[in-house]
Design an enzyme around this catalytic site. Sequence first.
Site, mmCIF file in Angstrom:
data_model
loop_
_atom_site.group_PDB
_atom_site.id
_atom_site.type_symbol
_atom_site.label_atom_id
_atom_site.label_comp_id
_atom_site.label_asym_id
_atom_site.label_seq_id
_atom_site.Cartn_x
_atom_site.Cartn_y
_atom_site.Cartn_z
ATOM 1 N N HIS A 46 -23.667 56.476 13.516
ATOM 2 C CA HIS A 46 -24.764 55.746 12.862
ATOM 3 C C HIS A 46 -25.660 56.710 12.089
ATOM 4 O O HIS A 46 -26.308 57.577 12.670
ATOM 5 C CB HIS A 46 -25.611 54.960 13.863
ATOM 6 C CG HIS A 46 -26.716 54.215 13.173
ATOM 7 N ND1 HIS A 46 -26.549 52.958 12.638
ATOM 8 C CD2 HIS A 46 -27.987 54.578 12.875
ATOM 9 C CE1 HIS A 46 -27.671 52.581 12.041
ATOM 10 N NE2 HIS A 46 -28.568 53.547 12.179
ATOM 11 N N ASN A 87 -25.884 52.197 -2.118
ATOM 12 C CA ASN A 87 -27.256 51.699 -2.222
ATOM 13 C C ASN A 87 -28.085 52.392 -1.143
ATOM 14 O O ASN A 87 -27.690 52.424 0.024
ATOM 15 C CB ASN A 87 -27.285 50.180 -2.039
ATOM 16 C CG ASN A 87 -26.650 49.457 -3.210
ATOM 17 O OD1 ASN A 87 -26.744 49.921 -4.344
ATOM 18 N ND2 ASN A 87 -25.987 48.350 -2.951
ATOM 19 N N HIS A 100 -23.142 53.243 3.898
ATOM 20 C CA HIS A 100 -21.852 52.692 3.500
ATOM 21 C C HIS A 100 -21.606 52.951 2.026
ATOM 22 O O HIS A 100 -22.533 52.924 1.216
ATOM 23 C CB HIS A 100 -21.771 51.192 3.805
ATOM 24 C CG HIS A 100 -22.924 50.396 3.283
ATOM 25 N ND1 HIS A 100 -24.141 50.330 3.947
ATOM 26 C CD2 HIS A 100 -23.060 49.646 2.169
ATOM 27 C CE1 HIS A 100 -24.967 49.557 3.254
ATOM 28 N NE2 HIS A 100 -24.341 49.142 2.162
#
Length: 114
Positions: A46, A87, A100
Amino acid sequence: MDDCLFCKISKGEIPSTKVYEDDDFYAFKDIAPVAPVHVLVIPKKHIANIASLTEADADVAGKMLFAIQKVAKLLGLDKDGYRVVFNTGEKAGQTVLHMHAHILGGKEMAWPGV
Ligand code: AMP
Ligand code: ZN
């Protein structure tokens, strides 16, 4: 991270259409594609986004480009070309705070497109 959509997807706790997986990365089809081919590549670790990367992430960040290269090739995009989008943050429209890469392809794309 317990409450993260993409952590859950990479662990198989939420269903997705898998395209590729290795020890460090998971790739799956975007649920709302904006191009004929639209796949997301995520690290299993993460990390919120590029803005929050630290030196401790250098290895995974570097390997991520190779994972993207591999997935694009698997998708048959390497010859004609593809776009990779990260993004990052609110103004860029990042809606899922787990880093991502969007791999987009299968059509002619305009640039600039912002
Ligand atoms: P971003 O706006 O860059 O944070 O991108 C998040 C992307 O995740 C969007 O393109 C969504 O369509 C996609 N997405 C959200 N939920 C899912 C899901 N459950 N499975 C696949 N893609 C998803
Ligand atoms: Zn996560």
